[in-house]
Design an enzyme around this catalytic site. Structure first.
Site, PDB file in Angstrom:
ATOM      1  N   LYS A   1      -6.931   1.629  -3.226  1.00 26.61           N
ATOM      2  CA  LYS A   1      -6.525   0.928  -2.009  1.00 26.61           C
ATOM      3  C   LYS A   1      -6.673   1.817  -0.765  1.00 26.61           C
ATOM      4  CE  LYS A   1      -4.889  -1.669   1.004  1.00 26.61           C
ATOM      5  NZ  LYS A   1      -5.595  -2.827   1.525  1.00 26.61           N
TER       6      LYS A   1
ATOM      7  N   CYS B   1      -2.379  -1.788   9.438  1.00 31.64           N
ATOM      8  CA  CYS B   1      -2.834  -1.167   8.184  1.00 31.64           C
ATOM      9  C   CYS B   1      -3.756   0.040   8.338  1.00 31.64           C
ATOM     10  CB  CYS B   1      -3.458  -2.231   7.301  1.00 31.64           C
ATOM     11  SG  CYS B   1      -2.192  -3.393   6.762  1.00 31.64           S
TER      12      CYS B   1
ATOM     13  N   ASN C   1      -9.479   1.501   2.495  1.00 32.26           N
ATOM     14  CA  ASN C   1      -9.157   1.463   3.930  1.00 32.26           C
ATOM     15  C   ASN C   1      -9.702   2.686   4.667  1.00 32.26           C
ATOM     16  OD1 ASN C   1      -8.028  -1.018   3.810  1.00 32.26           O
ATOM     17  ND2 ASN C   1      -5.934  -0.400   4.303  1.00 32.26           N
TER      18      ASN C   1
ATOM     19  N   PHE D   1     -18.499  -3.915   9.525  1.00 25.44           N
ATOM     20  CA  PHE D   1     -17.623  -2.802   9.930  1.00 25.44           C
ATOM     21  C   PHE D   1     -18.380  -1.676  10.618  1.00 25.44           C
ATOM     22  CE2 PHE D   1     -13.114  -3.051   9.021  1.00 25.44           C
ATOM     23  CZ  PHE D   1     -13.101  -4.399   8.693  1.00 25.44           C
TER      24      PHE D   1
ATOM     25  N   GLU E   1      -6.060  -9.893   7.587  1.00 28.55           N
ATOM     26  CA  GLU E   1      -5.389 -10.914   8.390  1.00 28.55           C
ATOM     27  C   GLU E   1      -6.477 -11.740   9.069  1.00 28.55           C
ATOM     28  OE1 GLU E   1      -2.330  -9.181  10.893  1.00 28.55           O
ATOM     29  OE2 GLU E   1      -1.588  -8.028   9.184  1.00 28.55           O
TER      30      GLU E   1
ATOM     31  N   LYS F   1      -6.961  -7.858  16.622  1.00 23.82           N
ATOM     32  CA  LYS F   1      -8.283  -8.433  16.348  1.00 23.82           C
ATOM     33  C   LYS F   1      -8.129  -9.945  16.513  1.00 23.82           C
ATOM     34  CE  LYS F   1      -7.897  -9.150  11.387  1.00 23.82           C
ATOM     35  NZ  LYS F   1      -8.523  -8.988  10.099  1.00 23.82           N
TER      36      LYS F   1
ATOM     37  N   THR G   1       0.862  -1.190   0.000  1.00 25.29           N
ATOM     38  CA  THR G   1       0.000   0.000   0.000  1.00 25.29           C
ATOM     39  C   THR G   1       0.895   1.235   0.000  1.00 25.29           C
ATOM     40  OG1 THR G   1      -1.628  -1.236   1.247  1.00 25.29           O
ATOM     41  CG2 THR G   1      -1.850   1.166   1.268  1.00 25.29           C
TER      42      THR G   1
HETATM   43  N1  LIG Z   1      -0.812  -7.318   6.462  1.00 28.68           N
HETATM   44  C1  LIG Z   1      -1.860  -7.274   5.657  1.00 28.68           C
HETATM   45  O1  LIG Z   1      -2.886  -7.908   5.904  1.00 28.68           O
HETATM   46  C2  LIG Z   1      -1.859  -6.429   4.412  1.00 28.68           C
HETATM   47  C3  LIG Z   1      -0.794  -5.597   4.107  1.00 28.68           C
HETATM   48  N2  LIG Z   1      -0.855  -4.773   3.020  1.00 28.68           N
HETATM   49  C4  LIG Z   1       0.295  -3.936   2.686  1.00 28.68           C
HETATM   50  O2  LIG Z   1       1.345  -4.823   2.293  1.00 28.68           O
HETATM   51  C5  LIG Z   1       2.605  -4.310   2.678  1.00 28.68           C
HETATM   52  C6  LIG Z   1       3.331  -5.339   3.528  1.00 28.68           C
HETATM   53  O3  LIG Z   1       2.597  -5.537   4.716  1.00 28.68           O
HETATM   54  P1  LIG Z   1       2.991  -6.685   5.748  1.00 28.68           P
HETATM   55  O4  LIG Z   1       3.212  -7.960   5.027  1.00 28.68           O
HETATM   56  O5  LIG Z   1       1.977  -6.623   6.814  1.00 28.68           O
HETATM   57  O6  LIG Z   1       4.387  -6.117   6.278  1.00 28.68           O
HETATM   58  P2  LIG Z   1       5.541  -6.866   7.071  1.00 28.68           P
HETATM   59  O7  LIG Z   1       6.349  -5.808   7.712  1.00 28.68           O
HETATM   60  O8  LIG Z   1       4.945  -7.981   7.860  1.00 28.68           O
HETATM   61  O9  LIG Z   1       6.417  -7.563   5.917  1.00 28.68           O
HETATM   62  C7  LIG Z   1       7.344  -6.917   5.109  1.00 28.68           C
HETATM   63  C8  LIG Z   1       8.502  -7.894   4.856  1.00 28.68           C
HETATM   64  O10 LIG Z   1       9.340  -7.371   3.827  1.00 28.68           O
HETATM   65  C9  LIG Z   1      10.693  -7.634   4.173  1.00 28.68           C
HETATM   66  N3  LIG Z   1      11.561  -6.717   3.425  1.00 28.68           N
HETATM   67  C10 LIG Z   1      11.783  -5.406   3.640  1.00 28.68           C
HETATM   68  N4  LIG Z   1      12.608  -4.913   2.696  1.00 28.68           N
HETATM   69  C11 LIG Z   1      12.919  -5.926   1.865  1.00 28.68           C
HETATM   70  C12 LIG Z   1      13.704  -6.044   0.691  1.00 28.68           C
HETATM   71  N5  LIG Z   1      14.357  -4.990   0.182  1.00 28.68           N
HETATM   72  N6  LIG Z   1      13.791  -7.237   0.089  1.00 28.68           N
HETATM   73  C13 LIG Z   1      13.145  -8.317   0.580  1.00 28.68           C
HETATM   74  N7  LIG Z   1      12.382  -8.264   1.692  1.00 28.68           N
HETATM   75  C14 LIG Z   1      12.264  -7.080   2.325  1.00 28.68           C
HETATM   76  C15 LIG Z   1      10.718  -7.423   5.675  1.00 28.68           C
HETATM   77  O11 LIG Z   1      11.860  -8.027   6.280  1.00 28.68           O
HETATM   78  C16 LIG Z   1       9.395  -8.093   6.086  1.00 28.68           C
HETATM   79  O12 LIG Z   1       9.558  -9.462   6.350  1.00 28.68           O
HETATM   80  C17 LIG Z   1       2.306  -2.980   3.372  1.00 28.68           C
HETATM   81  O13 LIG Z   1       2.368  -1.952   2.423  1.00 28.68           O
HETATM   82  C18 LIG Z   1       0.874  -3.147   3.852  1.00 28.68           C
HETATM   83  O14 LIG Z   1       0.224  -1.918   4.018  1.00 28.68           O
HETATM   84  C19 LIG Z   1      -1.925  -4.763   2.168  1.00 28.68           C
HETATM   85  C20 LIG Z   1      -2.999  -5.579   2.409  1.00 28.68           C
HETATM   86  C21 LIG Z   1      -3.045  -6.487   3.532  1.00 28.68           C
HETATM   87  O1  LIG Z   2      -4.707  -2.895   4.039  1.00 30.82           O
HETATM   88  C1  LIG Z   2      -4.694  -3.827   4.802  1.00 30.82           C
HETATM   89  O2  LIG Z   2      -3.663  -4.299   5.240  1.00 30.82           O
HETATM   90  C2  LIG Z   2      -5.960  -4.486   5.224  1.00 30.82           C
HETATM   91  O3  LIG Z   2      -6.512  -3.715   6.325  1.00 30.82           O
HETATM   92  C3  LIG Z   2      -7.727  -4.217   6.847  1.00 30.82           C
HETATM   93  O4  LIG Z   2      -7.563  -5.552   7.311  1.00 30.82           O
HETATM   94  P1  LIG Z   2      -6.939  -5.918   8.750  1.00 30.82           P
HETATM   95  O5  LIG Z   2      -5.999  -4.846   9.165  1.00 30.82           O
HETATM   96  O6  LIG Z   2      -6.447  -7.319   8.622  1.00 30.82           O
HETATM   97  O7  LIG Z   2      -8.108  -5.948   9.784  1.00 30.82           O
HETATM   98  P2  LIG Z   2      -9.666  -5.575   9.790  1.00 30.82           P
HETATM   99  O8  LIG Z   2     -10.457  -6.805   9.765  1.00 30.82           O
HETATM  100  O9  LIG Z   2      -9.963  -4.536   8.781  1.00 30.82           O
HETATM  101  O10 LIG Z   2      -9.796  -4.924  11.235  1.00 30.82           O
HETATM  102  C4  LIG Z   2      -9.103  -3.715  11.524  1.00 30.82           C
HETATM  103  C5  LIG Z   2      -9.457  -3.213  12.898  1.00 30.82           C
HETATM  104  O11 LIG Z   2     -10.787  -2.708  12.917  1.00 30.82           O
HETATM  105  C6  LIG Z   2     -11.466  -3.182  14.061  1.00 30.82           C
HETATM  106  N1  LIG Z   2     -12.911  -3.249  13.750  1.00 30.82           N
HETATM  107  C7  LIG Z   2     -13.366  -3.913  12.654  1.00 30.82           C
HETATM  108  C8  LIG Z   2     -14.705  -3.957  12.355  1.00 30.82           C
HETATM  109  C9  LIG Z   2     -15.623  -3.274  13.183  1.00 30.82           C
HETATM  110  O12 LIG Z   2     -16.853  -3.264  12.949  1.00 30.82           O
HETATM  111  N2  LIG Z   2     -15.152  -2.618  14.263  1.00 30.82           N
HETATM  112  C10 LIG Z   2     -13.815  -2.578  14.565  1.00 30.82           C
HETATM  113  O13 LIG Z   2     -13.417  -1.945  15.566  1.00 30.82           O
HETATM  114  C11 LIG Z   2     -10.827  -4.552  14.331  1.00 30.82           C
HETATM  115  O14 LIG Z   2     -11.008  -4.928  15.668  1.00 30.82           O
HETATM  116  C12 LIG Z   2      -9.381  -4.265  14.007  1.00 30.82           C
HETATM  117  O15 LIG Z   2      -8.705  -3.701  15.112  1.00 30.82           O
HETATM  118  C13 LIG Z   2      -8.768  -4.262   5.734  1.00 30.82           C
HETATM  119  O16 LIG Z   2      -9.971  -4.832   6.237  1.00 30.82           O
HETATM  120  C14 LIG Z   2      -8.269  -5.104   4.552  1.00 30.82           C
HETATM  121  O17 LIG Z   2      -9.207  -5.066   3.503  1.00 30.82           O
HETATM  122  C15 LIG Z   2      -6.944  -4.510   4.072  1.00 30.82           C
HETATM  123  O18 LIG Z   2      -6.395  -5.279   3.028  1.00 30.82           O
END
Ligand SMILES: NC(=O)C1=CN([C@@H]2O[C@H](COP(=O)(O)OP(=O)(O)OC[C@H]3O[C@@H](n4cnc5c(N)ncnc54)[C@H](O)[C@@H]3O)[C@@H](O)[C@H]2O)C=CC1
Ligand SMILES: O=C(O)[C@H]1O[C@H](OP(=O)(O)OP(=O)(O)OC[C@H]2O[C@@H](n3ccc(=O)[nH]c3=O)[C@H](O)[C@@H]2O)[C@H](O)[C@@H](O)[C@@H]1O
Length: 444
Positions: free
Chosen positions: A210, A266, A214, A255, A158, A329, A124
C-alpha cells in the site's frame, strides 16, 4: 460463515466500503464514534461528496441492509468479520502516522467479542502495525475467543471510489492463515468473479504494498514536476515531453501531469509516514528519496505563488486574485492538504484580495480558511480580478468561455496551475496564459 459484516469508521473509506459491501449483498453495520455523522448517515445523508455514493447509501439504508451505530457492543454482536477503516493521519509533532485510531478500535472491540472473529485492516498503516495489533488482540481477547488480524489495503481514489471498490485493479490479502484468506475470498467473491487479480501475501508485505503504491504515484507526479522545472529553464514544453515519454508503455501517461502537485488526505501523509518508518528502520535510501519527492511537490505550491507575484508586477498587495478550485482534486469536496487552498492562503497572507470558487467545496474550504472570500460562481469570483488562478481542474472550468470572462476581469491574466486548459483558446481570446513548464503565451 455469516453474511453479516462490520465496518469501523464512516469516513471516505469506511462509508464507501460499507455501501459497496451492502451492494455486494452483505448485511452491513458501521460503527462510528461521531454521533452527528451517524445521525446523518442513518437518515441517508452523506456527510461528504462522492459521485454515486449518495444514491447507494440511500438505497441500502432504506432497505435496512446498511446500518450505522455508535455502539461498539452492537458491532461486536453483529458479525464475526470486521473491516477497520479509521483514520491514520500525520502526527501533529512529526512526519509519522498517528495509529491511535486503529489501536483504539482493537482496544474497544476485542474485549467485547464472544466468538472467533476476523479483524481486517483497510486503513493505511506503517509496516509492523498489523503484527502489533495481532498481539494486542490476543492479549485483550476474552478467554476462549480467537481473534485473527488480516490486512486488505485499499487503493481507491476519491472521486472514483465506487468503481475502484467494486472493480479494483487488484485485491491484496495480507493473511497469517488459510482461514483468513478464505474469509477474504468469500467477502470479495463477486468482485473476484470478474477476473480481478488477487495477491495473497503476509501481513508485512501487504502493508508495504500500500505505501509502496502511493509512494510510486507521488514519485511519478514529482518527476513530471521536476521535468517542468527543466522545461522552464530551457524553453521546452513539458506537456509535449510527458506526452512523448508516456507513449512508452513502460512509462504510461497516467499520473504524469505536471502542475500544482499532489495533495489530499493520503499521498502527502503516506509518503511522510513511509519516510519516518524507513528512518526508524535505518533504511535511509527510502527516506532520502522520498524527501526529494515531497520537497519537489511542496515547491510547486510556492512556484505558483511566485508566478502570481510576478504576474502582479512584483506585489500582490491589494490585487484582486480569483482562485478557481479549492478541493485537492476534482470530483471531491475534500480539502485536506489542498494545494489550491494552500496557494490561496499564501497569497492572502501576502495581502492579495483572494476570491475562491469551487463547485463543491466552498463550505469545507471556509471551515479551514475562514479569512478567504468565497464566491458562489466563477463569474462572481473573477469580476474585477487582476489575475485568475486555475488550481483544481473541474470540468466546469475547462468549459469556460475566455471571451465571456474577458468582459468581467480587470486584467486578462490566467495561471493554469493544473495544465488543464487549452492555452491557445485563452491566448486567442486576448489573455496572458502561464502554466508550469510551458511557454508563456501573451494574448493579442
Ligand atoms: N480517503 C481515501 O480515499 C482512502 C483512504 N485510505 C486510508 O483509509 C483510512 C481512512 O481514511 P479516510 O476515510 O479518508 O479517513 P476519515 O478521517 O475521513 O475517516 C475516519 C473515520 O473514522 C472515525 N473513527 C475514528 N476512530 C473511530 C473508532 N474508534 N471507532 C469508530 N469510528 C472511528 C472518524 O470519526 C472518521 O469518521 C486512512 O488510513 C487512509 O489513509 C486508503 C485508501 C483510500
Ligand atoms: O491511499 C489513498 O487514500 C489513495 O490515494 C490516492 O488517491 P486520492 O488521494 O483520492 O487522489 P489521486 O487521484 O491520487 O490524486 C492525488 C493528488 O495528485 C494530484 N495529481 C494527480 C495526477 C497527476 O498526474 N498529477 C497530479 O498533480 C491530484 O491533483 C491530487 O492532488 C491514490 O491514487 C489511491 O490509489 C489511494 O488509494
Amino acid at each position: 460463515m455469516s453474511e453479516s459484516v462490520g465496518v469501523i469508521g464512516a469516513g471516505y473509506l469506511g462509508t464507501t466500503h460499507a455501501a459497496c459491501l451492502a451492494e455486494l449483498g452483505f448485511d452491513v453495520l458501521v460503527a462510528e464514534t461521531d454521533a452527528a455523522r451517524v445521525a446523518a448517515l442513518r437518515a441517508g445523508r452523506l456527510p461528504f461528496f462522492e459521485p454515486g455514493l449518495a444514491a447507494l447509501l440511500e438505497r441500502h439504508t432504506a432497505s435496512g441492509q446498511l446500518r450505522f451505530t455508535t455502539s461498539v457492543q452492537e458491532l461486536a454482536d453483529h458479525a464475526d468479520v470486521h473491516f477497520i477503516c479509521v483514520g491514520t493521519p500525520q502526527r501533529r509533532n512529526g512526519l509519522a502516522a498517528d495509529t491511535t485510531q486503529v489501536r483504539t478500535v482493537v482496544e474497544s472491540l476485542v474485549p467485547r467479542l464472544s466468538r472467533t472473529t476476523f479483524l481486517i485492516g483497510k486503513s493505511t498503516v506503517p509496516v509492523g502495525t498489523a503484527a502489533e495489533l495481532s498481539e494486542l488482540s490476543r492479549a485483550l481477547a476474552p478467554p476462549g475467543v480467537l481473534v485473527e488480524v488480516a490486512w486488505n489495503p485499499e487503493f481507491m481514489r476519491e472521486g472514483h471510489a465506487i468503481v475502484d471498490t467494486l472493480a479494483p485493479d487488484r485485491l491484496v490479502f495480507g493473511v497469517a492463515s488459510t482461514e483468513a484468506e478464505k474469509v477474504l475470498r468469500h467477502v470479495y467473491a463477486s468482485v473476484l468473479a470478474r477476473d480481478v487479480p488477487v495477491v495473497v501475501t503476509d501481513l508485512t508485505t501487504s502493508e508495504l504494498v500500500k505505501v509502496g503504491a502511493n509512494a510510486f504515484l507521488a514519485t511519478k507526479i514529482s518527476f513530471a514536476n521536476a521535468m517542468a522545472e527543466l522545461c522552464e529553464a530551457t524553453g521546452g514544453d513539458v506537456l509535449t515531453l510527458t506526452e512523448a515519454i508516456g507513449h512508452d508503455v513502460r512509462i504510461g501517461h497516467r499520473f504524469l501531469t505536471p502542475g500544482l502537485g499532489f495533495g489530499g488526505g493520503c499521498l502527502p501523509k503516506d509518503i511522510r509516514a513511509l519516510m519516518a518508518r524507513a528512518g526508524e528502520l535505518g533504511v535511509s535510501e527510502v527516506l532520502t528519496f522520498l524527501r526529494q519527492v515531497d520537497s519537489i511537490n511542496m515547491r510547486q505550491r510556492r512556484k505558483i505563488v511566485e508566478m502570481a507575484v510576478e504576474e502582479c508586477r512584483g506585489d500582490v498587495l491589494g490585487r484582486r486574485i480569483a482562485v478557481l478550485g479549492a478541493s485537492f482534486k476534482p470530483e471531491t469536496d475534500d480539502v485536506r492538504d489542498s494545494p489550491a487552498l494552500s496557494v490561496a492562503a499564501q497569497l492572502h497572507l501576502h495581502g492579495a484580495l483572494v476570491s475562491v470558487y469551487d463547485p463543491r467545496s466552498n463550505t469545507n474550504a471556509a471551515r479551514l480558511y475562514p479569512a478567504l472570500h468565497y464566491a458562489d460562481s466563477v463569474a462572481s469570483a473573477v469580476t474585477g480580478a487582476h489575475l485568475v488562478l486555475h488550481l483544481t481542474e473541474w470540468a466546469e472550468f475547462s468549459r469556460l468561455d475566455p471571451v465571456e470572462l474577458l468582459a468581467l476581469v480587470d486584467e486578462p491574466r490566467i495561471i493554469d496551475g493544473r495544465n488543464a486548459l487549452d492555452p491557445r483558446r485563452w491566448r486567442d481570446a486576448g489573455w496572458s496564459y502561464r502554466a508550469p513548464g510551458r511557454p508563456h503565451l501573451n494574448g493579442a
